[in-house]
Structure formats: structure tokens, C-alpha cells
Enzyme design. Structure first.
Site, PDB file in Angstrom:
ATOM      1  N   GLY A  32       0.783  -1.240   0.000  1.00 21.29           N
ATOM      2  CA  GLY A  32       0.000   0.000   0.000  1.00 21.29           C
ATOM      3  C   GLY A  32       0.809   1.281   0.000  1.00 21.29           C
ATOM      4  O   GLY A  32       0.326   2.322   0.451  1.00 21.29           O
TER       5      GLY A  32
ATOM      6  N   ASN B  15       1.575   3.083  -2.614  1.00 23.20           N
ATOM      7  CA  ASN B  15       0.897   4.044  -3.509  1.00 23.20           C
ATOM      8  C   ASN B  15      -0.372   4.588  -2.869  1.00 23.20           C
ATOM      9  O   ASN B  15      -0.714   5.759  -3.054  1.00 23.20           O
ATOM     10  CB  ASN B  15       0.609   3.403  -4.868  1.00 23.20           C
ATOM     11  CG  ASN B  15       1.832   3.428  -5.763  1.00 23.20           C
ATOM     12  OD1 ASN B  15       2.224   4.471  -6.266  1.00 23.20           O
ATOM     13  ND2 ASN B  15       2.466   2.265  -5.921  1.00 23.20           N
TER      14      ASN B  15
ATOM     15  N   ASN C 296      -4.994   2.727 -12.813  1.00 25.39           N
ATOM     16  CA  ASN C 296      -4.010   1.768 -12.303  1.00 25.39           C
ATOM     17  C   ASN C 296      -2.623   2.381 -12.435  1.00 25.39           C
ATOM     18  O   ASN C 296      -2.363   3.176 -13.333  1.00 25.39           O
ATOM     19  CB  ASN C 296      -4.070   0.465 -13.111  1.00 25.39           C
ATOM     20  CG  ASN C 296      -3.114  -0.583 -12.569  1.00 25.39           C
ATOM     21  OD1 ASN C 296      -3.015  -0.776 -11.348  1.00 25.39           O
ATOM     22  ND2 ASN C 296      -2.398  -1.260 -13.445  1.00 25.39           N
TER      23      ASN C 296
ATOM     24  N   HIS D 260       1.336   1.263 -12.922  1.00 27.84           N
ATOM     25  CA  HIS D 260       2.113   0.102 -13.371  1.00 27.84           C
ATOM     26  C   HIS D 260       3.595   0.495 -13.428  1.00 27.84           C
ATOM     27  O   HIS D 260       3.931   1.557 -13.967  1.00 27.84           O
ATOM     28  CB  HIS D 260       1.621  -0.362 -14.747  1.00 27.84           C
ATOM     29  CG  HIS D 260       2.322  -1.595 -15.223  1.00 27.84           C
ATOM     30  ND1 HIS D 260       1.997  -2.857 -14.757  1.00 27.84           N
ATOM     31  CD2 HIS D 260       3.358  -1.757 -16.081  1.00 27.84           C
ATOM     32  CE1 HIS D 260       2.798  -3.745 -15.331  1.00 27.84           C
ATOM     33  NE2 HIS D 260       3.633  -3.108 -16.128  1.00 27.84           N
TER      34      HIS D 260
HETATM   35  C1  GRF Z   1       3.580  -0.985  -7.441  1.00 25.35           C
HETATM   36  O1  GRF Z   1       4.859  -1.190  -7.967  1.00 25.35           O
HETATM   37  C2  GRF Z   1       2.591  -0.750  -8.539  1.00 25.35           C
HETATM   38  O2  GRF Z   1       3.131  -0.095  -9.630  1.00 25.35           O
HETATM   39  C3  GRF Z   1       2.193  -2.157  -8.921  1.00 25.35           C
HETATM   40  O3  GRF Z   1       2.151  -2.864  -7.708  1.00 25.35           O
HETATM   41  C4  GRF Z   1       3.034  -2.245  -6.777  1.00 25.35           C
HETATM   42  C5  GRF Z   1       2.205  -1.911  -5.569  1.00 25.35           C
HETATM   43  O4  GRF Z   1       2.988  -1.386  -4.540  1.00 25.35           O
HETATM   44  N1  GRF Z   1       0.933  -2.171  -9.627  1.00 25.35           N
HETATM   45  P1  GRF Z   1       2.296  -0.733  -3.286  1.00 25.35           P
HETATM   46  O5  GRF Z   1       1.355  -1.773  -2.697  1.00 25.35           O
HETATM   47  O6  GRF Z   1       1.550   0.478  -3.763  1.00 25.35           O
HETATM   48  O7  GRF Z   1       3.411  -0.396  -2.345  1.00 25.35           O
END
Ligand code: GRF
Length: 216
Positions: free
Chosen positions: A28, A30, A123, A125
Site C-alpha cells: 500500500g 501508492n 491503475n 504500473h
Molecule cells: C507498485 O509497484 C505498482 O506499480 C504495482 O504494484 C506495486 C504496488 O505497490 N501495480 P504498493 O502496494 O503500492 O506499495
């Protein structure tokens, strides 16, 4: 052509239309970037709910610490993907969510979910799409030997990691990088561009032309 404001609807956002639902499966970070951007007033929005498909997702604690409602909907508890997605939609609608942010959500979404939030699912990525879709994108890029890697925020469509691109950030690959050090620098860019992309999508000044996200 779809005009975006209340995302995907083509009209001015109604009062309270800046309610975001965040879907996570893991750490989590992000999600935390979105929470921080809101609390620092860089992003005018409210996280209405954080939903995880795993009860042990560490990101749930980040949401609770910020006073955000959390839910766990474990996909294994549902007899089909369709029923799982119906439950997700129903919880998000109950909280008047108008924009869904996937933040490390490790389930593929089908038409039940996509049709409920047209042009209103984002999303993040960890690659410069369309290069390296799918899992372990940073490692894929490193193994491929690219010199420039990066991150992408895109609208979610039925095409895996293939929806219209809202924002990207480039990261130079160093000679001494490992897949892990590269992923760490990409993550810094993810945290920078995800709140910015949410801010852009919540504004009224964009449209979809073909597969392009175009600001007007
Ligand atoms: C991130 O690298 C995102 O780009 C990918 O999954 C990962 C999630 O990381 N889709 P977090 O849970 O947000 O730390």
C-alpha cells in the site's frame, strides 16, 4: 469521444464527486502517496474506502492510521469472479465512489467491474507501457537491458495494462542497478505521478480519442 469530469460521464462533477475508492492487495505505498497528497492538499479528493482482497494486506493498516474505512473482500470467499466483482461494485457504490484507484491490486477485473466504472478506474504500473505489462515489470525491464525504465498511470480497460495512458515518468537505468534498486527508484516516481494523475482525471478537461487520453 468521452469527455471526462465526473470520470467517464462527460459532465461537470456533482458535489461530492471526488470520492475515491482504493483497491489494494499488499503493502500500500501508492495508497500512502494518495493519502499524503490529500492531507498535504496537493490533491482535492477524499478516500472514501480502501478495499483489500487479502485480510493481511499491510496497506490496510495505513488506511486505518489515516482514519479511512477499510474492508476486506477475499476473492476466495466468492463462487465466481462475477460475484466477487458484484460485491466490490456494491460496496463502492454504497460509498458514492466515483473514481477507483488500483494500487497494487493483484486481481484481474472483468466486465462486471469495468462496466460499472467506465473510464473511471486508474491503475499504476511500474514500467513505461506498453513495454513490460504483467507481473514483475521492473525485473522484466532490467533483464531486457533497457536504458530507460519508468512508471505509467493509465485508465483500466479489458486490455491488461493497455488502457489510455494518463501520465508516465522515466527512470534512467544505471550500470550498477539490480532489479531491486531499479524498482526502488521507479517506486519514487510512482508515488509522485499517481496523485498527479488522479488530480488530472478529476478535472473536467480531458477526453478519450481512440486509445489516447487527451487533455483539452
Ligand atoms: C507498485 O509497484 C505498482 O506499480 C504495482 O504494484 C506495486 C504496488 O505497490 N501495480 P504498493 O502496494 O503500492 O506499495
Amino acid at each position: 469521444m468521452i469527455l471526462g469530469s465526473e470520470p467517464g460521464r462527460g459532465s461537470e462533477p456533482a458535489a461530492g464527486a471526488r470520492r475515491i475508492g482504493v483497491l489494494i492487495s499488499g503493502r500500500g505505498s501508492n495508497l500512502q502517496a494518495l493519502i499524503d497528497a490529500i492531507s498535504e492538499q496537493r490533491l482535492d479528493a477524499e478516500v472514501a474506502v480502501v478495499i483489500a482482497n487479502r485480510p493481511d494486506a499491510p496497506g490496510l493498516e495505513r488506511a486505518r492510521a489515516a482514519g479511512i474505512e477499510t474492508l476486506t473482500l477475499a476473492h476466495r470467499d466468492f463462487a465466481s469472479r462475477d460475484l466477487f466483482e458484484q460485491a466490490l461494485v456494491s460496496e463502492l457504490r454504497a460509498r458514492r465512489v466515483t473514481l477507483v484507484c488500483l494500487a497494487g491490486f493483484m486481481r484481474l477485473l472483468g466486465t462486471t467491474f469495468l462496466d460499472a466504472f467506465p473510464n473511471a478506474i486508474l491503475n499504476i504500473h511500474p514500467s513505461l507501457l506498453p513495454a513490460f505489462p504483467g507481473v514483475s515489470a521492473q525485473e522484466q525491464a532490467w533483464l531486457h537491458g533497457v536504458k530507460i525504465a519508468g512508471a505509467t498511470v493509465h485508465l483500466v480497460t479489458a486490455d491488461l495494462d493497455g488502457g489510455p495512458i494518463v501520465l508516465q515518468a522515466a527512470v534512467h537505468v544505471r550500470e550498477d542497478d539490480t532489479a531491486e534498486t531499479l524498482a526502488a527508484r521507479i517506486l519514487i516516481e510512482e508515488h509522485r505521478i499517481y496523485p498527479e494523475a488522479v488530480r488530472i482525471v478529476l478535472q473536467a478537461n480531458w477526453k478519450i480519442e481512440g486509445r489516447r487520453f487527451v487533455r483539452v
